[in-house]
Design a protein around this motif. Structure first.
Motif, PDB file in Angstrom:
ATOM      1  N   GLY A   1       6.297   8.311   0.462  1.00  0.00           N
ATOM      2  CA  GLY A   1       4.850   8.240   0.266  1.00  0.00           C
ATOM      3  C   GLY A   1       4.151   7.442   1.345  1.00  0.00           C
ATOM      4  O   GLY A   1       4.638   7.364   2.478  1.00  0.00           O
ATOM      5  N   VAL A   2       3.022   6.849   0.988  1.00  0.00           N
ATOM      6  CA  VAL A   2       2.149   6.221   1.989  1.00  0.00           C
ATOM      7  C   VAL A   2       2.087   4.696   1.895  1.00  0.00           C
ATOM      8  O   VAL A   2       1.282   4.067   2.588  1.00  0.00           O
ATOM      9  CB  VAL A   2       0.708   6.787   1.885  1.00  0.00           C
ATOM     10  N   ILE A   3       2.918   4.094   1.039  1.00  0.00           N
ATOM     11  CA  ILE A   3       2.860   2.634   0.923  1.00  0.00           C
ATOM     12  C   ILE A   3       3.605   1.992   2.086  1.00  0.00           C
ATOM     13  O   ILE A   3       4.732   2.376   2.397  1.00  0.00           O
ATOM     14  CB  ILE A   3       3.451   2.159  -0.416  1.00  0.00           C
ATOM     15  N   ASP A   4       2.963   1.019   2.706  1.00  0.00           N
ATOM     16  CA  ASP A   4       3.574   0.302   3.834  1.00  0.00           C
ATOM     17  C   ASP A   4       4.475  -0.803   3.254  1.00  0.00           C
ATOM     18  O   ASP A   4       4.107  -1.969   3.195  1.00  0.00           O
ATOM     19  CB  ASP A   4       2.468  -0.287   4.712  1.00  0.00           C
TER      20      ASP A   4
ATOM     21  N   TRP B   1       4.759  -9.947   3.195  1.00  0.00           N
ATOM     22  CA  TRP B   1       3.810 -10.839   2.520  1.00  0.00           C
ATOM     23  C   TRP B   1       4.473 -11.559   1.347  1.00  0.00           C
ATOM     24  O   TRP B   1       4.286 -12.752   1.145  1.00  0.00           O
ATOM     25  CB  TRP B   1       2.597 -10.046   2.028  1.00  0.00           C
TER      26      TRP B   1
ATOM     27  N   GLY C   1       9.785   5.552   0.929  1.00  0.00           N
ATOM     28  CA  GLY C   1       9.863   6.358   2.139  1.00  0.00           C
ATOM     29  C   GLY C   1       9.223   7.729   1.996  1.00  0.00           C
ATOM     30  O   GLY C   1       8.942   8.386   2.996  1.00  0.00           O
TER      31      GLY C   1
ATOM     32  N   ASP D   1       7.045   4.340  -4.286  1.00  0.00           N
ATOM     33  CA  ASP D   1       6.110   4.800  -3.262  1.00  0.00           C
ATOM     34  C   ASP D   1       5.001   5.621  -3.912  1.00  0.00           C
ATOM     35  O   ASP D   1       5.173   6.119  -5.032  1.00  0.00           O
ATOM     36  CB  ASP D   1       6.837   5.618  -2.175  1.00  0.00           C
ATOM     37  N   TRP D   2       3.884   5.731  -3.213  1.00  0.00           N
ATOM     38  CA  TRP D   2       2.747   6.521  -3.704  1.00  0.00           C
ATOM     39  C   TRP D   2       2.744   7.861  -2.999  1.00  0.00           C
ATOM     40  O   TRP D   2       2.573   7.934  -1.789  1.00  0.00           O
ATOM     41  CB  TRP D   2       1.418   5.801  -3.442  1.00  0.00           C
TER      42      TRP D   2
ATOM     43  N   TRP E   1      -0.916  -1.619  -3.895  1.00  0.00           N
ATOM     44  CA  TRP E   1      -0.764  -1.330  -2.464  1.00  0.00           C
ATOM     45  C   TRP E   1      -2.080  -1.093  -1.737  1.00  0.00           C
ATOM     46  O   TRP E   1      -2.201  -1.369  -0.548  1.00  0.00           O
ATOM     47  CB  TRP E   1       0.145  -0.112  -2.266  1.00  0.00           C
ATOM     48  N   TRP E   2      -3.082  -0.576  -2.434  1.00  0.00           N
ATOM     49  CA  TRP E   2      -4.353  -0.171  -1.835  1.00  0.00           C
ATOM     50  C   TRP E   2      -5.331  -1.336  -1.675  1.00  0.00           C
ATOM     51  O   TRP E   2      -6.380  -1.186  -1.050  1.00  0.00           O
ATOM     52  CB  TRP E   2      -5.026   0.859  -2.753  1.00  0.00           C
ATOM     53  N   ASP E   3      -5.021  -2.484  -2.245  1.00  0.00           N
ATOM     54  CA  ASP E   3      -6.014  -3.548  -2.400  1.00  0.00           C
ATOM     55  C   ASP E   3      -6.299  -4.249  -1.068  1.00  0.00           C
ATOM     56  O   ASP E   3      -5.401  -4.805  -0.453  1.00  0.00           O
ATOM     57  CB  ASP E   3      -5.503  -4.557  -3.426  1.00  0.00           C
ATOM     58  N   PRO E   4      -7.574  -4.244  -0.643  1.00  0.00           N
ATOM     59  CA  PRO E   4      -7.912  -4.902   0.633  1.00  0.00           C
ATOM     60  C   PRO E   4      -7.583  -6.395   0.619  1.00  0.00           C
ATOM     61  O   PRO E   4      -7.439  -6.985   1.674  1.00  0.00           O
ATOM     62  CB  PRO E   4      -9.430  -4.704   0.761  1.00  0.00           C
ATOM     63  N   LYS E   5      -7.486  -6.979  -0.569  1.00  0.00           N
ATOM     64  CA  LYS E   5      -7.199  -8.413  -0.633  1.00  0.00           C
ATOM     65  C   LYS E   5      -5.755  -8.696  -1.030  1.00  0.00           C
ATOM     66  O   LYS E   5      -5.429  -9.791  -1.497  1.00  0.00           O
ATOM     67  CB  LYS E   5      -8.150  -9.087  -1.619  1.00  0.00           C
TER      68      LYS E   5
ATOM     69  N   THR F   1      -0.473  13.065  -5.595  1.00  0.00           N
ATOM     70  CA  THR F   1       0.157  12.623  -6.835  1.00  0.00           C
ATOM     71  C   THR F   1      -0.178  13.631  -7.926  1.00  0.00           C
ATOM     72  O   THR F   1      -1.343  13.934  -8.158  1.00  0.00           O
ATOM     73  CB  THR F   1      -0.354  11.210  -7.197  1.00  0.00           C
TER      74      THR F   1
ATOM     75  N   ARG G   1       5.510  -4.052   5.268  1.00  0.00           N
ATOM     76  CA  ARG G   1       4.412  -4.995   5.395  1.00  0.00           C
ATOM     77  C   ARG G   1       4.258  -5.833   4.121  1.00  0.00           C
ATOM     78  O   ARG G   1       4.125  -7.052   4.167  1.00  0.00           O
ATOM     79  CB  ARG G   1       3.106  -4.241   5.697  1.00  0.00           C
TER      80      ARG G   1
END
Lengths: 209, 209
Positions: free
Chosen positions: A159-162, A169, A157, A141-142, A118-122, A146, A165
């Motif tokens: 945590g912080v994972i979008d 993808w 819902g 979810d993250w 989830w955190w990966d800019p790419k 943690t 979105r």
């Protein structure tokens, strides 16, 4: 759990090998079939750092075929005991997959597990690159904070994972398979009534992903 | 700690702003100078999600100049409260740095902290790319298992990071500055006698990095 999924209108399941073994492979196949569940995957093969990895993966492939699993999920293993060599560790994973692949009589694909990526800019770009090779989509979810590095995954819902979105993808890349909820949660969900967990999974899946 | 570093033949220090404030800026400058220590960096500016980030970074820059710090280490902040938008979060960090940069009267550079980057398959390549822009090299170790996501960093040699290899890459990129030991360790090293910690740091630095 098989019966619970069917009762909650969850139409697929991705069993773990230890639980299949406990139930007996034949019995598991029979029960899953009689409840009309799709076996989205079998968890888990890989672990190429283990001594008996060849035989174990051979057995995992046989079990996956017996279950009619859409894929066998590999967890490739990390550093060998006492080693700090990440480069040869990655090489071992590649070689391990290449070795067992002919027996699988399937192609290698990608499981997109939001918890790991989830955190990966790419991420968007890499999902697009994976395209039709995406064989599984794992959600959870993250949590912030943690509390445990392995077994403190959150319910969608919380945590912080979008998630919407990333789902966009993955679907944009052509994936139209199941969305698998995978929540390792020693401190919370594993302590609750399984029936409540399934109910919340469904509700959150519809509202938060 | 200043006196301890000097006594153990550690020739540089990278103080934290809260500790400088506690001691008083003038007193800190005086003590560090009188012990002949280089101020390798000041920790920490950034935190662009905080309300008062402009003023706070202005103050941090002034303190860094007063201390003669070689750099101001920025921790740029993560997701804003309640947000899941990583893309705008990264944008905020870029804008924050661009905003404070003119006041710093220095160039932006890279702090290579092994704890954050050791696992990266492209680390060698990215260190080479950073080249002369590397302003700091932070070392510690990654423990297995890690019991706390923030404050369970390990002493060099106690974990799985291949420190000599990364050091080779950093030095190969042209970095010849200090190696800064940064071990957040609530469960272990913070509980020990600081004098013992400094002694072990030196010994491990020579043997394991």
């Amino acid at each position: 759990m098989i019966e619970g999924c069917a009762r909650h209108g969850i139409r697929g399941i991705s069993p773990w090998r230890d639980q299949v073994a406990q139930m007996g492979l034949k019995e598991a196949v029979k029960s899953i079939n009689s409840h009309g569940l799709t076996v989205t995957g079998l968890c888990r093969g890989g672990f190429f750092t283990a001594k008996n990895w060849r035989d174990d993966n051979r057995r995992a492939i046989e079990e996956a075929h017996a279950l009619g699993a859409q894929c066998l999920v590999l967890v490739v293993g990390g550093l060998a005991e006492g080693s700090k060599d990440l480069i040869s560790s990655r090489e071992r994973a590649r070689e391990g997959i290449a070795t067992i692949l002919p027996e699988a009589r399937k192609a290698v694909g990608v499981a997109v597990d939001v918890y790991h990526v989830w955190w990966d800019p790419k991420l968007e770009q890499q999902i697009r690159r994976a395209g039709k090779r995406i064989l599984a989509y794992h959600i959870c979810d993250w949590l912030v904070p943690t509390r445990d590095l392995l077994n403190d995954r959150g319910m969608m819902g919380d945590g912080v994972i979008d998630l919407p979105r990333i789902r966009g993808w993955v679907e944009g890349a052509g994936y139209s398979g199941f969305h698998e909820v995978e929540i390792f949660s020693e401190l919370d969900w594993w302590q609750r009534d399984p029936d409540e967990v399934l109910r919340v999974c469904k509700e959150r899946y519809e509202r938060c992903t």
